[in-house]
Structure formats: C-alpha cells, structure tokens
Scaffold this motif. Structure first.
Motif, PDB file in Angstrom:
ATOM      1  N   GLU A   1       0.836  -1.193   0.000  1.00 45.37           N
ATOM      2  CA  GLU A   1       0.000   0.000   0.000  1.00 45.37           C
ATOM      3  C   GLU A   1       0.876   1.250   0.000  1.00 45.37           C
ATOM      4  N   LYS A   2       1.906   1.225   0.855  1.00 46.16           N
ATOM      5  CA  LYS A   2       2.831   2.372   0.910  1.00 46.16           C
ATOM      6  C   LYS A   2       3.486   2.568  -0.450  1.00 46.16           C
ATOM      7  N   TYR A   3       3.887   1.458  -1.071  1.00 45.00           N
ATOM      8  CA  TYR A   3       4.565   1.520  -2.369  1.00 45.00           C
ATOM      9  C   TYR A   3       3.659   2.136  -3.429  1.00 45.00           C
ATOM     10  N   PHE A   4       2.427   1.655  -3.493  1.00 43.08           N
ATOM     11  CA  PHE A   4       1.528   2.169  -4.518  1.00 43.08           C
ATOM     12  C   PHE A   4       1.163   3.625  -4.271  1.00 43.08           C
ATOM     13  N   ALA A   5       1.198   4.017  -2.984  1.00 42.67           N
ATOM     14  CA  ALA A   5       0.888   5.406  -2.667  1.00 42.67           C
ATOM     15  C   ALA A   5       1.960   6.337  -3.236  1.00 42.67           C
ATOM     16  N   THR A   6       3.178   5.822  -3.458  1.00 41.33           N
ATOM     17  CA  THR A   6       4.252   6.683  -3.972  1.00 41.33           C
ATOM     18  C   THR A   6       4.203   6.785  -5.495  1.00 41.33           C
ATOM     19  N   ILE A   7       3.436   5.905  -6.130  1.00 37.79           N
ATOM     20  CA  ILE A   7       3.348   5.951  -7.589  1.00 37.79           C
ATOM     21  C   ILE A   7       2.284   6.953  -7.997  1.00 37.79           C
ATOM     22  N   PRO A   8       2.632   7.857  -8.908  1.00 36.10           N
ATOM     23  CA  PRO A   8       1.650   8.871  -9.310  1.00 36.10           C
ATOM     24  C   PRO A   8       0.396   8.226  -9.887  1.00 36.10           C
ATOM     25  N   GLY A   9      -0.738   8.905  -9.701  1.00 34.19           N
ATOM     26  CA  GLY A   9      -2.008   8.369 -10.211  1.00 34.19           C
ATOM     27  C   GLY A   9      -2.845   7.847  -9.059  1.00 34.19           C
ATOM     28  N   ASP A  10      -4.091   7.608  -9.373  1.00 35.65           N
ATOM     29  CA  ASP A  10      -5.025   7.176  -8.346  1.00 35.65           C
ATOM     30  C   ASP A  10      -5.113   5.650  -8.357  1.00 35.65           C
ATOM     31  N   HIS A  11      -4.906   5.048  -7.203  1.00 36.11           N
ATOM     32  CA  HIS A  11      -5.035   3.590  -7.140  1.00 36.11           C
ATOM     33  C   HIS A  11      -5.983   3.234  -6.010  1.00 36.11           C
ATOM     34  N   PRO A  12      -7.276   3.556  -6.183  1.00 35.96           N
ATOM     35  CA  PRO A  12      -8.210   3.396  -5.072  1.00 35.96           C
ATOM     36  C   PRO A  12      -8.317   1.945  -4.590  1.00 35.96           C
ATOM     37  N   ASP A  13      -8.091   1.010  -5.509  1.00 38.95           N
ATOM     38  CA  ASP A  13      -8.284  -0.397  -5.128  1.00 38.95           C
ATOM     39  C   ASP A  13      -7.130  -0.946  -4.305  1.00 38.95           C
ATOM     40  N   ILE A  14      -5.995  -0.306  -4.457  1.00 39.34           N
ATOM     41  CA  ILE A  14      -4.818  -0.899  -3.831  1.00 39.34           C
ATOM     42  C   ILE A  14      -4.654  -0.381  -2.407  1.00 39.34           C
ATOM     43  N   LYS A  15      -5.539  -0.833  -1.577  1.00 37.89           N
ATOM     44  CA  LYS A  15      -5.491  -0.480  -0.158  1.00 37.89           C
ATOM     45  C   LYS A  15      -5.420  -1.777   0.634  1.00 37.89           C
ATOM     46  N   ALA A  16      -4.578  -1.757   1.661  1.00 39.68           N
ATOM     47  CA  ALA A  16      -4.493  -2.941   2.507  1.00 39.68           C
ATOM     48  C   ALA A  16      -5.747  -3.011   3.379  1.00 39.68           C
ATOM     49  N   GLN A  17      -6.211  -4.231   3.631  1.00 36.90           N
ATOM     50  CA  GLN A  17      -7.326  -4.397   4.557  1.00 36.90           C
ATOM     51  C   GLN A  17      -6.730  -4.582   5.944  1.00 36.90           C
ATOM     52  N   ARG A  18      -6.794  -3.512   6.718  1.00 38.38           N
ATOM     53  CA  ARG A  18      -6.073  -3.507   7.994  1.00 38.38           C
ATOM     54  C   ARG A  18      -6.806  -4.303   9.070  1.00 38.38           C
ATOM     55  N   VAL A  19      -5.998  -4.938   9.885  1.00 40.06           N
ATOM     56  CA  VAL A  19      -6.542  -5.697  11.010  1.00 40.06           C
ATOM     57  C   VAL A  19      -5.816  -5.238  12.264  1.00 40.06           C
ATOM     58  N   LEU A  20      -6.575  -4.878  13.306  1.00 40.71           N
ATOM     59  CA  LEU A  20      -5.939  -4.537  14.577  1.00 40.71           C
ATOM     60  C   LEU A  20      -5.893  -5.806  15.424  1.00 40.71           C
ATOM     61  N   GLU A  21      -4.682  -6.222  15.745  1.00 35.26           N
ATOM     62  CA  GLU A  21      -4.555  -7.424  16.583  1.00 35.26           C
ATOM     63  C   GLU A  21      -4.204  -7.011  18.008  1.00 35.26           C
ATOM     64  N   ILE A  22      -4.879  -7.649  18.963  1.00 37.08           N
ATOM     65  CA  ILE A  22      -4.671  -7.303  20.374  1.00 37.08           C
ATOM     66  C   ILE A  22      -4.125  -8.519  21.115  1.00 37.08           C
ATOM     67  N   ASN A  23      -3.153  -8.247  21.946  1.00 31.95           N
ATOM     68  CA  ASN A  23      -2.527  -9.319  22.726  1.00 31.95           C
ATOM     69  C   ASN A  23      -3.422  -9.698  23.912  1.00 31.95           C
ATOM     70  N   PRO A  24      -3.995 -10.897  23.917  1.00 33.11           N
ATOM     71  CA  PRO A  24      -4.950 -11.251  24.982  1.00 33.11           C
ATOM     72  C   PRO A  24      -4.290 -11.434  26.346  1.00 33.11           C
ATOM     73  N   SER A  25      -2.961 -11.462  26.388  1.00 34.37           N
ATOM     74  CA  SER A  25      -2.317 -11.603  27.701  1.00 34.37           C
ATOM     75  C   SER A  25      -1.740 -10.284  28.195  1.00 34.37           C
ATOM     76  N   HIS A  26      -2.046  -9.228  27.513  1.00 38.20           N
ATOM     77  CA  HIS A  26      -1.476  -7.930  27.897  1.00 38.20           C
ATOM     78  C   HIS A  26      -2.471  -7.168  28.759  1.00 38.20           C
ATOM     79  N   LYS A  27      -1.947  -6.299  29.647  1.00 41.34           N
ATOM     80  CA  LYS A  27      -2.875  -5.589  30.534  1.00 41.34           C
ATOM     81  C   LYS A  27      -3.794  -4.638  29.768  1.00 41.34           C
ATOM     82  N   ALA A  28      -3.360  -4.237  28.559  1.00 42.42           N
ATOM     83  CA  ALA A  28      -4.232  -3.391  27.743  1.00 42.42           C
ATOM     84  C   ALA A  28      -5.549  -4.113  27.463  1.00 42.42           C
ATOM     85  N   PHE A  29      -5.430  -5.406  27.225  1.00 35.14           N
ATOM     86  CA  PHE A  29      -6.635  -6.188  26.940  1.00 35.14           C
ATOM     87  C   PHE A  29      -7.536  -6.274  28.171  1.00 35.14           C
ATOM     88  N   TYR A  30      -6.901  -6.513  29.356  1.00 35.03           N
ATOM     89  CA  TYR A  30      -7.709  -6.582  30.586  1.00 35.03           C
ATOM     90  C   TYR A  30      -8.435  -5.267  30.806  1.00 35.03           C
TER      91      TYR A  30
END
Ligand code: ADP
Length: 629
Positions: A554-583
């Motif tokens: 995605e970063k690479y295609f963003a540097t190429i001139p022109g519009d590439h609306p389709d070339i977007k990564a489908q982002r996933v937020l992963e959370i560590n279930p053993s981390h205090k942030a999760f608790y």
C-alpha cells in the motif's frame, strides 16, 4: 586567416581540462592515438558500408615520430581525416565530439568502435604542448587544411599541403620547468613504454622509427665497427586483451583496459573471461563495476556489450548480448562466426547472438556464484550495488528468470544478523520450523522492533528482513524455495502454535466477539477486523492485514503517481490477549463503553506508530491519551 576564438566557455573548459581532468600528463599520447585509431575505424567502416574502393585494412596504421631539435612529437594516421568544417566543428569547440556525432548519425546501421565520445581527449595535448598543429585531409577530398593553436587564445585554420588522406598531429612540447621535464617525451624509450602501457591493444599498428646499430664486417680491420641505421618497428602487440591467453594479460592490464574503455576510475569488482569453442565460438572479456554507475537505475542507462568479429569492431553496444538482469555487466565479445556486415543483416544473426547471449548469461551466473561462495565480503559489495537489479530480474517477465537468479539473492536474517542466501536460510532452519518467515519495512532496525517478530524469534526461528519495495513481489514470484514456502510475519496463521494454543485463542475470541466487533465499528471503517492475536508476546497491539495487499505494498503504490483506489491494505488490529491493555479493555467494556471505544482508538493509533505509519490526527491521539490517563 584571422585567429578565431574558441567557442563560448571553451577557454574556461580548456583551462580546467589542462589543469584538472587528468592526473597524469602522460595520457595525452593515449588520447591522441585513440583518436587516430577512431579515424582508422571510421575509414574501415566506410569501406564496409559504402563499399569505398581502395581501402584495405592492412594498409592502415598510426605512426609516432619525434624531432628533438624542434621539440615535437608527430602522430600520423592514414584514417578518415577532416574537412575544414569538421576541423572547425571538432577542434574549435571543446566538448564537441565528432566521434559522438558520427555514432549518432550512423545509429540506425549500428555503430562501430569509437573510443572518443566526450570531445575532450584531443585537448589533453595542451597539458604538455605549447602549440599543436593538425594537418589533415579528409577521405575523398582534394584539399588539406592546417589547424593551429597554442591553447590559450584561439586557433587558426588555413589551407595546407598533404598528399594522402589522414591526419598529422604535431605536438610542440613546453619548455622544461623545475617540476616537469617535458623533454622526457622526446625520448623514444619513453614514448615506446607509453604506447605499450596505454595503447598496446589498439588494433592498428603503431609504428616508430627505432635507431639500431649493426656491425660492419671489415676483414682487414682489427676493431669491429658499428653503424647506426633506422628501422621502422610496430610497437603495440595489436592483439586485443581478450584474444590473449591468461598469462599474457595480467590483472593490472585487464583493470587498466576496463578503466580506460569504460570510463571508470575504480578497478572492476569482477573480471570474467570466456573462451568458448563449439557451434558458436567466441571470446568474451566481461567486467562488473565495483559501484553503481551514475544513473544506473534510470532509463538513460544503456546496457550492451561491444561486439567484434575477428578483432574488428562491429557494434559498440550490442544490447542483445546481455540479458536485462545482468545489464550492469560491461565488456567485449569477439566471435569469428559472425560476419562483418552483421549490422545490416542483424536478423539473420539472431540465432548466433542468442546462443552467445545464453552462454554469457550462464557464465556470469557461475562467476557470481563463485564469488558468493569464495569471497562473501566482496559479493556483499556487489550486492549493495546491483542486488536490486537481480531482484527486479526475478519479478520481470512473469518470473521467467527466477530459477536462474534466486541463488544469487541475499536477505538480512534476524538470527544470523547478516545477509544470507535463501539456501543458507533453509539449511539452518530448526526441524520444527515449517516456513520461511519474512517481514517488510523501511529499515532492518524498524522491522526488528515490530511486535510481530517477537514470538517467532522466541521460537528460535530466523526472519528475513526485507527493505526494498520490490521484495514482496520477489516473494510472491518465488512462492517457495528449497522446498519451503514463504510466510509473512503478518499472516493470520504463522504455523507456530499447537492445536491447543489455537483452540485457546479461538475460544477467547468467541467470548469477546461482541466487544471486538464494537471496537471495529467504532474505528469507523479504518480496520476490517479487530481480533485477538496469537503472535504477540510483550507488546499490546500490532497492525496486520487480510487479503493480498500488504501495508508495504500500500505504501509503495501510494508513492506511484495516479489514483489507485483499489490498492489499499485491509487492515486488522490485533490485540494481545495476555497484555494488561486487553484486561483494561474488558474492564471498560463492562463499566463504560464510550471509554472502551476511546481506548480502542488509542491502541489503533499505537499500532499505526509501531507499523511506521503516520497517524491521521496526532492532536486527537494526544488528547485521547490524557483523557484516558
Ligand atoms: P573525442 O575523441 O572524445 O570525440 P577529442 O577532443 O579527442 O574528442 O576529438 C574531437 C574530435 O576531433 C573527434 O571526435 C574527431 O571527430 C576529431 N578528430 C580528432 N583527432 C582526429 C584524427 N586523428 N582524425 C580524424 N578526426 C579526428
């Protein structure tokens, strides 16, 4: 005729030239002789392409003579000569190269060996000369001209007398100074050694009159008597370096040849010689530069090898001889199996050229592999200069060259902390490891800090760190190597956990599905999923992707001139279930759903930072942090 000024800037340039372009004054002779050789080549070429009569290659020569009384060196050739206009154009403008024009004009028919192209060599004579006189008669013309200059303030052109076509250059040496003995250049031994040193492989005889002595047989005299006589000798061996055996061409000779011919200040990183006998016999002398040439990775760079047929140059840059992925290789190929008029009948010779090209490709690969095995340090240097080219080569032509090139590829291994081949990586994999793990990013350091790498490293597995944009395409093109598949560290299933661990995560995921979906929705389309991670150890979150497009792509295609609306990564937020942030998320989910969403946002932004992606609204991020603390 009135004295003419050198064209604009010429004076300045001449000055610069005399004082700074060349470090060794002695090379003036090489430059003048190379010009003569070019002039002979041009005449030769004319005879081939235009069927000019009365020219026989055997009659062409260069002659160097000295006149000690007049302090002059004369370099003559019976080459193509110059008309008055050409004199004006070629010697009146510095940095104007008649030879380059000649090449350009004859481009369609493909060109011949012309050494000159920068239009400065001639002027190097002024490093040693107080005056230069050029007397020349163009082939086919009945008028001769004289060009005369003392370098500093212009030149004159007048009509002159000269019997045959060709050029005589008179170099009148400067007076000796304390630092510089110009008179040395009047010594025959000196000129001879300069010719040997710099111009030995010039393919026309360079002749000199050599003084010799012989015994006079006088039967009644007691003391033997000697008489001196002059004999013309050919000084250069004329046998091109590539035609010589290994013993007759020292490394120093080869390096010098490379540097002069290909205008490089450094010795080549690798010299490759090939001497092939068979259906298509040829000799090749190839070089790999020790650093990336200027403009190498641009369209302006022209690949190609010089092509000779039995020592006669046919093309000065034959692109068909070298595959794209080895376009950094320079050199010459000489084959007696090619006929001289190849430039006009190229199509007929395609098969021969292709055979030689395939052979050369194999040879280069072999030699690079040898370097890789025997001298890894120098291979790494080569890799820094041209590794990117090899990677492009793997991706190009739908992967047609991947088998050839994949052994030559290096990547940084997190385990070994240095560049390794793919073969080495697979060889040193622990038995339990199923995949070749790789991670992409801007620098090795940044990748090394990605939370996703932690668990794999803890397992004792190495990860290949990839920092070039083309790397992911390389991995996609290879798919697998040495029996192992590649696996991104961002992949959902790293193939590390046991079934039990997998089951655990799945269960937790199910238990918290409502909260995780709520977090996803509150992130407003920024991620397609929020899930519990199986790849995190000490860090709270990481950003990964689903689908084909990765964050790096995605970063690479963003540097190429022109519009590439389709070339977007489908982002996933992963959370560590053993981390205090999760608790903490779980607690807030129970108490205050709004705050829970805010914490989710904060964590998402943190994941962006970790992935080296700038956050959309840093001010909001900061406020969120203080709001939650
Ligand atoms: P370069 O050789 O790089 O083109 P030079 O300054 O050495 O530049 O020479 C300028 C031009 O003068 C040459 O390109 C060529 O056209 C012409 N020239 C020089 N020497 C000779 C020669 N001996 N015979 C014919 N033309 C010559």
């Amino acid at each position: 005729m009135a004295k003419k000024q050198f064209k604009a800037e010429s004076k300045k340039l001449l000055d610069m030239m005399i004082n700074s372009i060349y470090t060794h004054k002695e090379i003036f002779l090489r430059e003048i002789i190379s010009n003569s050789s070019d002039a002979l080549d041009k005449l030769c070429y004319k005879s081939i392409t235009e069927g000019a009569k009365g020219i026989s290659r055997e009659d062409l020569f260069i002659k160097v003579t000295v006149d000690k009384n007049m302090r002059t060196i004369k370099v003559s050739d019976n080459g193509i000569g110059m008309t008055a206009e050409e004199l004006e154009k070629n010697l009146g403008t510095i940095a104007k190269s008649g030879s380059l024009d000649f090449k350009t004009e004859n481009e369609k028919q493909d060109d011949i060996d012309i050494i000159g192209q920068f239009g400065v060599g001639f002027y190097s004579a002024f490093m040693v000369a107080e005056k230069v006189v050029v007397i020349t008669k163009a082939f086919g013309s009945d008028k001769a001209y004289s060009w005369e200059s003392n370098g500093a303030d212009g030149y004159t052109i007048t009509e002159a007398e000269k019997e045959n076509c060709g050029t005589d250059i008179y170099i009148k040496l400067k007076e000796d100074t304390e630092d510089e003995r110009y008179s040395d250049y009047l010594e025959v031994y000196m000129l001879r050694s300069l010719i040997k040193k710099y111009s030995d492989y010039i393919r026309y005889p360079i002749k000199m009159d050599i003084e010799k002595s012989r015994k006079i047989e006088k039967p009644d005299s007691e003391k033997p008597e000697f008489e001196k006589y002059i004999e013309e000798e050919t000084i250069n061996s004329m046998v091109p370096l590539w035609q010589r055996s290994k013993d007759e061409a020292s490394e120093e000779d080869l390096n010098r040849f490379y540097k002069e011919k290909f205008f490089d200040a450094q010795d080549p990183a690798l010299t490759i010689r090939a001497d092939v006998e068979g259906a298509f016999s040829y000799k090749a002398l190839l070089f790999i530069p020790s650093s990336t040439p200027m403009g190498y990775y641009t369209k302006e760079y022209r690949k190609g090898l010089e092509l000779y047929s039995s020592g006669v140059m046919i093309m000065d840059s034959c692109e068909d001889l070298i595959p794209e992925h080895f376009r950094f290789v320079k050199g010459v190929v000489d084959s007696q199996d090619l006929s001289l008029n190849i430039s006009r009948e190229m199509l007929q010779h395609d098969r021969q050229l292709l055979a030689i090209r395939n052979n050369i490709e194999k040879k280069i690969k072999q030699e690079l592999k040898k370097l890789l095995n025997n001298d890894p340090e120098n291979y790494e240097k080569f890799w820094q200069s041209f590794g990117l080219q090899l990677k492009y080569g793997i991706v190009a032509d739908y992967g047609a060259h991947r088998e050839l090139l994949k052994d030559l590829i290096l990547y940084y291994s997190s385990g070994e902390k240095k560049l390794v081949t793919l073969e080495r990586y697979v060889e040193t994999m622990p038995e339990s490891q199923k995949y070749i793990y790789y991670a992409c990013g801007e620098t090795v350091n940044k990748i090394d800090n990605l939370p996703q790498t932690e668990q794999i490293k803890d397992k004792g597995y190495s990860i290949l760190y990839m920092t070039d944009e083309v790397d992911e395409f390389v991995v996609n093109m290879l798919g697998e190597t040495h029996g192992k598949q590649f696996k991104s560290i961002n992949d959902k299933d790293l193939g590390i956990e046991t079934d039990e661990e997998k089951g655990d995560i799945e269960m937790k995921q199910e238990e918290n599905q409502v909260m995780l979906d709520y977090l996803r929705d509150s992130l407003d389309g920024k991620v397609i999923s929020v899930r519990l991670s199986n790849k995190l150890k000490s860090h709270p979150v990481c950003l990964t992707t689903d689908g084909e497009v990765s964050l790096e792509m995605e970063k690479y295609f963003a540097t190429i001139p022109g519009d590439h609306p389709d070339i977007k990564a489908q982002r996933v937020l992963e959370i560590n279930p053993s981390h205090k942030a999760f608790y903490m998320l779980c607690d807030m989910w129970q108490l205050d759903k709004d705050r829970c969403a805010k914490l989710g946002k904060l964590l998402y932004n943190q994941a962006l930072l970790i992935a080296d992606i700038s956050i959309e609204n840093p001010a909001e991020f900061t406020d969120l942090f203080w709001d939650l603390i």
